[in-house]
Design a protein around this motif. Structure first.
Motif, PDB file in Angstrom:
ATOM      1  N   ALA A  77       0.832  -1.203   0.000  1.00 22.49           N
ATOM      2  CA  ALA A  77       0.000   0.000   0.000  1.00 22.49           C
ATOM      3  C   ALA A  77       0.868   1.255   0.000  1.00 22.49           C
ATOM      4  O   ALA A  77       1.911   1.310   0.652  1.00 22.49           O
ATOM      5  CB  ALA A  77      -0.911   0.000   1.221  1.00 22.49           C
ATOM      6  N   ASN A  78       0.457   2.256  -0.748  1.00 25.34           N
ATOM      7  CA  ASN A  78       1.131   3.558  -0.856  1.00 25.34           C
ATOM      8  C   ASN A  78       2.544   3.473  -1.428  1.00 25.34           C
ATOM      9  O   ASN A  78       3.326   4.399  -1.285  1.00 25.34           O
ATOM     10  CB  ASN A  78       1.160   4.277   0.495  1.00 25.34           C
ATOM     11  CG  ASN A  78      -0.224   4.601   0.978  1.00 25.34           C
ATOM     12  OD1 ASN A  78      -1.105   4.925   0.187  1.00 25.34           O
ATOM     13  ND2 ASN A  78      -0.439   4.484   2.276  1.00 25.34           N
ATOM     14  N   LYS A  79       2.874   2.364  -2.081  1.00 29.75           N
ATOM     15  CA  LYS A  79       4.190   2.220  -2.702  1.00 29.75           C
ATOM     16  C   LYS A  79       4.016   2.000  -4.199  1.00 29.75           C
ATOM     17  O   LYS A  79       3.105   1.310  -4.622  1.00 29.75           O
ATOM     18  CB  LYS A  79       4.970   1.070  -2.079  1.00 29.75           C
ATOM     19  CG  LYS A  79       5.296   1.322  -0.615  1.00 29.75           C
ATOM     20  CD  LYS A  79       6.189   0.250  -0.061  1.00 29.75           C
ATOM     21  CE  LYS A  79       6.491   0.469   1.391  1.00 29.75           C
ATOM     22  NZ  LYS A  79       7.311   1.618   1.659  1.00 29.75           N
ATOM     23  N   VAL A  80       4.896   2.621  -4.982  1.00 27.24           N
ATOM     24  CA  VAL A  80       4.850   2.488  -6.432  1.00 27.24           C
ATOM     25  C   VAL A  80       6.163   1.923  -6.945  1.00 27.24           C
ATOM     26  O   VAL A  80       7.217   2.092  -6.321  1.00 27.24           O
ATOM     27  CB  VAL A  80       4.551   3.840  -7.140  1.00 27.24           C
ATOM     28  CG1 VAL A  80       3.178   4.363  -6.763  1.00 27.24           C
ATOM     29  CG2 VAL A  80       5.624   4.865  -6.837  1.00 27.24           C
ATOM     30  N   SER A 141       0.596   3.656 -10.217  1.00 27.05           N
ATOM     31  CA  SER A 141      -0.480   3.348  -9.281  1.00 27.05           C
ATOM     32  C   SER A 141       0.059   2.622  -8.058  1.00 27.05           C
ATOM     33  O   SER A 141       0.700   1.576  -8.195  1.00 27.05           O
ATOM     34  CB  SER A 141      -1.535   2.480  -9.956  1.00 27.05           C
ATOM     35  OG  SER A 141      -2.062   3.139 -11.086  1.00 27.05           O
ATOM     36  N   PRO A 142      -0.200   3.150  -6.859  1.00 32.33           N
ATOM     37  CA  PRO A 142       0.278   2.483  -5.640  1.00 32.33           C
ATOM     38  C   PRO A 142      -0.253   1.062  -5.513  1.00 32.33           C
ATOM     39  O   PRO A 142      -1.398   0.765  -5.877  1.00 32.33           O
ATOM     40  CB  PRO A 142      -0.263   3.367  -4.514  1.00 32.33           C
ATOM     41  CG  PRO A 142      -0.451   4.706  -5.138  1.00 32.33           C
ATOM     42  CD  PRO A 142      -0.874   4.416  -6.557  1.00 32.33           C
ATOM     43  N   GLY A 143       0.597   0.198  -4.982  1.00 34.84           N
ATOM     44  CA  GLY A 143       0.198  -1.168  -4.657  1.00 34.84           C
ATOM     45  C   GLY A 143       0.050  -2.113  -5.830  1.00 34.84           C
ATOM     46  O   GLY A 143      -0.502  -3.200  -5.685  1.00 34.84           O
ATOM     47  N   THR A 171       7.645   5.473  -1.912  1.00 33.81           N
ATOM     48  CA  THR A 171       6.461   5.590  -1.073  1.00 33.81           C
ATOM     49  C   THR A 171       5.750   6.883  -1.413  1.00 33.81           C
ATOM     50  O   THR A 171       6.339   7.969  -1.328  1.00 33.81           O
ATOM     51  CB  THR A 171       6.855   5.562   0.427  1.00 33.81           C
ATOM     52  OG1 THR A 171       7.554   4.355   0.686  1.00 33.81           O
ATOM     53  CG2 THR A 171       5.623   5.654   1.310  1.00 33.81           C
ATOM     54  N   ALA A 172       4.479   6.766  -1.817  1.00 33.25           N
ATOM     55  CA  ALA A 172       3.680   7.939  -2.146  1.00 33.25           C
ATOM     56  C   ALA A 172       3.192   8.591  -0.842  1.00 33.25           C
ATOM     57  O   ALA A 172       2.829   7.895   0.089  1.00 33.25           O
ATOM     58  CB  ALA A 172       2.495   7.541  -3.014  1.00 33.25           C
ATOM     59  N   GLY A 173       3.225   9.889  -0.808  1.00 36.04           N
ATOM     60  CA  GLY A 173       2.758  10.594   0.396  1.00 36.04           C
ATOM     61  C   GLY A 173       3.512  11.886   0.575  1.00 36.04           C
ATOM     62  O   GLY A 173       4.098  12.439  -0.365  1.00 36.04           O
ATOM     63  N   ASN A 174       3.554  12.373   1.811  1.00 38.11           N
ATOM     64  CA  ASN A 174       4.162  13.664   2.098  1.00 38.11           C
ATOM     65  C   ASN A 174       5.679  13.682   1.957  1.00 38.11           C
ATOM     66  O   ASN A 174       6.280  14.740   1.824  1.00 38.11           O
ATOM     67  CB  ASN A 174       3.792  14.103   3.522  1.00 38.11           C
ATOM     68  CG  ASN A 174       2.302  14.375   3.646  1.00 38.11           C
ATOM     69  OD1 ASN A 174       1.664  14.700   2.658  1.00 38.11           O
ATOM     70  ND2 ASN A 174       1.762  14.207   4.843  1.00 38.11           N
ATOM     71  N   PHE A 176       7.498  11.881  -0.400  1.00 36.30           N
ATOM     72  CA  PHE A 176       7.828  11.263  -1.687  1.00 36.30           C
ATOM     73  C   PHE A 176       9.147  11.770  -2.178  1.00 36.30           C
ATOM     74  O   PHE A 176      10.023  11.104  -2.575  1.00 36.30           O
ATOM     75  CB  PHE A 176       6.723  11.544  -2.696  1.00 36.30           C
ATOM     76  CG  PHE A 176       6.871  10.799  -3.985  1.00 36.30           C
ATOM     77  CD1 PHE A 176       6.653   9.455  -4.053  1.00 36.30           C
ATOM     78  CD2 PHE A 176       7.241  11.464  -5.139  1.00 36.30           C
ATOM     79  CE1 PHE A 176       6.767   8.756  -5.239  1.00 36.30           C
ATOM     80  CE2 PHE A 176       7.354  10.778  -6.343  1.00 36.30           C
ATOM     81  CZ  PHE A 176       7.124   9.420  -6.393  1.00 36.30           C
TER      82      PHE A 176
END
Length: 176
Positions: A77-80, A141-143, A171-174, A176
């Motif tokens: 999750a939240n990883k590309v 797309s994450p995951g 890791t997608a998020g704040n 990145f």
């Protein structure tokens, strides 16, 4: 204590993975002998590139439209998966394949690269670099996993393919 070059006392690792350990001397802590993982050493030098070495068998190529071949599993999750490079070595067998559609490197229905019929329906060994993307922005797309697939199974052919994918997991998020 045996010398490190003594492969009887210290056998060589044939399949090195990131969770394997190294022995080192800690300069800050009175030269104590300690361990670290390959992953920790990579992180120290900012090396975050991974490599997937995948063999695709004749049976898997014969059924690629029915069952796609996972090249890189979902990173979570939240990883590309940031694909840097794809290279293949196609080794034909005794009977030439008759693929009716190109084989693609699929990332959540986004085609990251294509192997044309010219490569797959040939009696010649072929080493190719796949051009990742189309020169445009690609949605990551994450995951999601990276799969090898086609839209129609061949009715004949044998041989195999070796795929090397160089990639990073981000890791997608704040942060990145």
């Amino acid at each position: 204590m045996a010398r490190i070059s003594n492969t009887t006392a210290y056998p060589e690792i044939l399949n090195l993975v990131g969770d394997d350990y190294l022995i080192l001397t800690d300069k800050v802590n009175q030269l104590m002998t300690k361990t670290c993982t390959i992953n920790q050493l990579q992180a120290l030098f900012g090396i975050d590139t991974l490599v997937a070495h995948v063999e695709v068998t004749s049976a898997q190529l014969q059924n690629l439209a029915t069952t796609s071949k996972v090249l890189i599993a979902s990173p979570g999750a939240n990883k590309v998966i940031d694909i840097l490079s794809i290279a293949i070595n196609f080794v034909p067998g005794t009977t030439v394949f008759d693929f009716g559609a190109n084989v693609t490197f699929d990332y959540n229905s986004v085609v990251m690269g294509t192997l044309p019929l010219l490569v797959l329906n040939s009696a010649a060994n072929s080493v190719r670099k796949v051009m990742v993307g189309s020169g445009n922005t690609i949605t990551l797309s994450p995951g999601q996993a990276l799969n090898l697939k086609t839209s129609a199974n061949p009715t004949q052919g044998d041989g195999k393919m070796f795929v090397n994918v160089y990639y990073r997991v981000l890791t997608a998020g704040n942060s990145f």
